[in-house]
Design a protein around this motif. Structure first.
Motif, short mmCIF file in Angstrom:
data_model
loop_
_atom_site.label_atom_id
_atom_site.label_comp_id
_atom_site.label_asym_id
_atom_site.label_seq_id
_atom_site.Cartn_x
_atom_site.Cartn_y
_atom_site.Cartn_z
N ALA A 197 19.55 -22.45 25.00
CA ALA A 197 19.54 -23.11 26.40
C ALA A 197 17.94 -23.84 26.16
O ALA A 197 17.95 -25.02 26.54
N LEU A 198 17.22 -23.21 25.52
CA LEU A 198 15.65 -23.52 25.47
C LEU A 198 15.97 -24.89 24.49
O LEU A 198 15.47 -25.90 24.78
N ALA A 199 16.71 -24.85 23.57
CA ALA A 199 16.67 -25.97 22.58
C ALA A 199 17.34 -27.24 23.33
O ALA A 199 16.80 -28.26 22.81
N TRP A 200 18.30 -26.85 23.98
CA TRP A 200 18.92 -27.96 24.75
C TRP A 200 17.80 -28.66 25.67
O TRP A 200 17.55 -29.87 25.83
N THR A 227 8.93 -25.72 19.35
CA THR A 227 10.17 -25.09 19.76
C THR A 227 10.19 -23.51 19.19
O THR A 227 10.95 -22.68 20.18
N PRO A 228 10.22 -23.31 18.11
CA PRO A 228 10.53 -21.89 17.95
C PRO A 228 9.74 -20.82 18.66
O PRO A 228 10.23 -19.78 18.98
N PHE A 229 8.11 -21.17 18.70
CA PHE A 229 7.22 -20.30 19.39
C PHE A 229 7.69 -20.18 21.06
O PHE A 229 7.78 -19.12 21.55
N ALA A 230 8.22 -21.35 21.45
CA ALA A 230 8.81 -21.32 23.16
C ALA A 230 9.81 -20.64 23.04
O ALA A 230 10.09 -19.53 23.89
N ALA A 231 10.79 -20.60 22.21
CA ALA A 231 12.04 -19.81 22.29
C ALA A 231 11.73 -18.28 22.17
O ALA A 231 12.19 -17.55 22.91
N TYR A 232 10.79 -17.98 21.22
CA TYR A 232 10.34 -16.52 20.95
C TYR A 232 9.73 -15.88 22.08
O TYR A 232 10.02 -14.94 22.98
N LEU A 233 8.82 -16.72 22.59
CA LEU A 233 7.79 -16.02 23.87
C LEU A 233 8.66 -16.23 25.22
O LEU A 233 8.59 -15.06 26.10
N VAL A 234 9.56 -17.00 25.52
CA VAL A 234 10.34 -16.93 26.68
C VAL A 234 11.27 -15.93 26.83
O VAL A 234 11.58 -15.30 27.66
N ALA A 235 12.05 -15.66 25.38
CA ALA A 235 12.99 -14.62 25.36
C ALA A 235 12.41 -13.44 25.42
O ALA A 235 12.76 -12.18 26.04
N GLU A 236 10.96 -13.14 24.70
CA GLU A 236 10.11 -11.84 24.89
C GLU A 236 9.80 -11.45 26.42
O GLU A 236 9.70 -10.59 26.94
N HIS A 237 9.78 -12.70 27.09
CA HIS A 237 9.20 -12.55 28.70
C HIS A 237 10.17 -11.88 29.29
O HIS A 237 9.97 -11.31 30.22
N ALA A 246 14.93 -17.49 18.51
CA ALA A 246 14.38 -18.47 17.49
C ALA A 246 15.39 -18.83 16.74
O ALA A 246 15.85 -20.09 16.27
N VAL A 247 16.47 -17.94 16.11
CA VAL A 247 17.52 -18.12 15.22
C VAL A 247 18.37 -19.14 16.05
O VAL A 247 18.95 -20.35 15.71
N ALA A 248 18.80 -18.86 17.41
CA ALA A 248 19.59 -19.43 18.17
C ALA A 248 19.31 -21.04 18.37
O ALA A 248 20.12 -22.02 18.30
N ALA A 249 17.74 -21.19 18.76
CA ALA A 249 17.27 -22.35 18.92
C ALA A 249 17.44 -23.27 17.53
O ALA A 249 17.72 -24.27 17.78
N GLY A 250 17.25 -22.66 16.36
CA GLY A 250 17.47 -23.48 15.23
C GLY A 250 18.93 -23.95 14.87
O GLY A 250 19.00 -24.94 14.55
N THR A 254 20.69 -28.57 15.53
CA THR A 254 21.80 -29.40 14.75
C THR A 254 22.52 -30.12 15.68
O THR A 254 22.65 -31.13 15.58
N TYR A 255 22.91 -29.53 16.85
CA TYR A 255 23.84 -30.24 17.56
C TYR A 255 23.08 -30.96 18.86
O TYR A 255 23.57 -31.97 19.36
N THR A 256 21.92 -30.42 19.34
CA THR A 256 21.38 -30.96 20.21
C THR A 256 20.55 -32.34 19.76
O THR A 256 20.46 -33.20 20.74
N ASP A 257 20.18 -32.25 18.75
CA ASP A 257 19.44 -33.37 18.07
C ASP A 257 20.22 -34.36 17.43
O ASP A 257 19.91 -35.07 16.45
N SER A 258 21.46 -34.09 17.45
CA SER A 258 22.63 -35.08 16.70
C SER A 258 22.31 -36.50 17.16
O SER A 258 22.37 -37.18 17.99
N GLY A 259 21.71 -37.26 16.07
CA GLY A 259 21.58 -38.79 16.30
C GLY A 259 20.23 -39.17 16.87
O GLY A 259 20.16 -40.14 16.89
N GLN A 260 19.53 -38.10 17.08
CA GLN A 260 18.05 -38.38 17.74
C GLN A 260 17.10 -38.44 16.95
O GLN A 260 17.18 -38.01 15.88
#
Length: 553
Positions: A197-200, A227-237, A246-250, A254-260
């Motif tokens: 969700a955070l990656a999107w 992005t990875p730090f935000a994903a980690y900190l929000v999840a731990e919160h 962090a793995v899921a964000a990575g 691939t899909y959220t940044d397609s063509g961006q």
């Protein structure tokens, strides 16, 4: 000032480790050089002291490394190989915790069973980066490489969650399997959901920022780095797995940044991530080496905690635990493979015989690394006020020893065993790449023809002749690429020879351009700003030419 000096020394150490690994007459994996440099820096002659804060380490180093691994791992293979990956990342972790836990308790009765389970849990995560450093890139069979990468991505979280519950059992004196299983599912699924969700959300944010800033590459890269730090900190919160987030964000990136983003942003991003990946991986092993003198210095205390045994017994324990980890991994892979073969047999599908060398390489690839070190250092100092955690220093010593021992075993045996593993002459990746290059060349020819049809309108005879000449030159380039992928050996060989000559001549022209640029600047005929712009164009042309132009067909 001391912190700045320490960081600069560590960066220099990372750079020197790469130099030494290439100059050394003995081919050893890069992590071993980095650990040795760290231990040397911690010796009395240099006296570099770095306080290892596991929580800070997990925040600064692990999220970006797992994020970029999740970003780069082939998603289709990750899905296709989900069965063996989950079997290793979940099933093998539980099997390791129980099997190694009971073995450690039997080997060292002074370590209680819950504490032994905690040590088994923190020893369960593997390090695919260390394996790649040992065997080199693209040396493993592609399918096995993808399985090991996927396992390493997932078992970090499963091992640390199991470690967390084992430590909680030691602290509270109670353990509920049902509660632990439910909590594990919530923590894992929650971490994956938060990361995706955070990656999107962050991808949408970067699109807006790109519109506001005319797609400035530097701003995009900085936002991507956060992005990875935000994903980690929000999840731990929210109390879920920051590592899996962090793995899921990575993976989702691939899909959220397609063509961006622009090509300049992608080039800068790849360069920055490659540099950070090298630095962060190097620092993790150097920090491990910095802890070695203090850990070894506690050997006498550890021997007392192990039941007043001779100090040399501790090193025997480390070797025994390492061998059991390899044996349990071999047994698990062997059993799961035969269960899969049995299921395929019942379904009437053809069953291929198991290759013992593949099983052995898979077993030896279970190298332990930075996650194990960071995890074991989070063992609390006390169970309660005034009551120290039983055998904490001994756990740290054993975990550190197993990391080094697994690296040494892998470094010694993997290069010997790997040549015996059969590899196809042309992998699926090679076939897909060749087919894709062929389709791209055909698409380029179609695009050229359509563009010429549009551009012909309203042109005079002279302009039409120039357009036809330019179009013919470009079409010849793409037809030569099509010929390079031809099934006819003679046509493909001639096309590849043509492309090699073309690349060599273009490279000579680029070198001449760069030499002339430097001469113009040194003669003060152009300013540094002009020099920088033109040099970047020449460098981009060289980087394009340095790609794999020769067909593998």
């Amino acid at each position: 000032m001391q912190i700045v000096f320490t960081v600069l020394v560590l960066l220099l150490a990372v750079a020197m480790s790469g130099v030494l690994s290439r100059l050394s007459p003995v081919r050893l994996p890069l992590p071993l050089f980095q650990i040795a440099i760290g231990a040397l820096l911690a010796a009395p002659a240099f006296g570099l002291k770095v306080r290892f804060d596991p929580e800070l380490f997990l925040l600064l180093f692990i999220p970006p490394l797992l994020f970029v691994d999740g970003w780069r791992i082939p998603k289709r293979q990750l899905y296709q190989l989900r069965g063996p990956i989950l079997a290793l990342a979940l099933g093998l972790v539980l099997f390791t915790v129980v099997g190694v836990g009971y073995f450690i308790h039997w080997l060292i009765p002074a370590i209680s069973l819950p504490v032994a389970f905690a040590l088994g849990a923190v020893l369960s995560p593997t390090d695919a980066v260390a394996v790649s450093a040992i065997v080199g890139k693209n040396r493993l069979p592609p399918k096995l490489q993808h399985v090991l990468e996927g396992e390493s991505l997932m078992n970090d979280a499963s091992g640390l969650v199991a470690f967390k519950f084992a430590i909680a059992a030691v602290l509270t004196g109670s353990f509920s399997l049902w509660q632990a299983s439910l909590s594990f599912v919530i923590i894992a699924v929650g971490g994956l959901a938060v990361g995706a969700a955070l990656a999107w959300v962050l991808s949408l944010g970067r699109k807006l920022v790109a519109q506001w800033t005319d797609d400035e590459p530097a701003i995009q890269v900085v936002l991507l780095l956060l992005t990875p730090f935000a994903a980690y900190l929000v999840a731990e919160h929210f109390g879920v797995s920051g590592i899996l987030s962090a793995v899921a964000a990575g993976i989702a990136m691939t899909y959220t940044d397609s063509g961006q983003g622009s090509s300049a942003m992608r080039l800068q991003s790849n360069s920055v991530w490659s540099m950070l990946e090298f630095v962060f991986n190097g620092m993790t092993f150097i920090l491990l080496g910095l802890q070695l003198p203090s850990v070894v210095g506690l050997a006498q205390v550890d021997a007392q905690a192990a039941g007043n045994v001779p100090v040399w017994h501790l090193f025997v324990y480390v070797a025994a635990i390492t061998l059991v980890l390899i044996a349990l991994r071999f047994l698990w892979v062997w059993v799961t493979y035969h269960l899969k073969s049995f299921r395929m047999l019942l379904q009437g599908s053809p069953v291929r015989p198991v290759n013992a060398w593949v099983l052995l390489v898979t077993s030896l690839s279970g190298v332990r690394g930075s996650i194990t070190m960071a995890g074991v250092l989070t063992v609390p100092l006390e169970i309660s006020a005034g009551t120290p955690f039983p055998g904490r220093d001994l756990l740290i010593f054993l975990a550190t020893g197993v990391i080094l021992c697994s690296l040494l075993v892998g470094s010694t045996l993997l290069p010997l065993v790997l040549p015996k593993v059969p590899t196809p002459a042309e992998t699926m990746k090679d076939k897909e790449e060749r087919a894709a290059r062929l389709r791209l060349a055909h698409a380029a020819l179609d695009g050229l023809e359509q563009a010429q049809m549009r551009m012909r309108q309203g042109l005079n005879e002279e302009s039409l002749a120039v357009l036809a000449e330019v179009g013919a030159d470009l079409a010849k380039v793409y037809r030569n690429r099509i010929d390079a992928e031809s099934d006819t050996t003679e046509i493909a060989a001639r096309a590849n020879l043509h492309r090699n000559f073309e690349r060599d001549l273009r490279m000579a022209a680029i070198y001449a351009q760069r030499t002339e640029l430097h001469r113009l600047r040194d003669a003060h005929l152009i300013d540094d700003d002009v020099f920088t712009v033109l040099l970047r164009d020449v460098d981009l042309a060289e980087s394009w030419l340095a790609g794999p132009l020769v067909s593998k067909h």
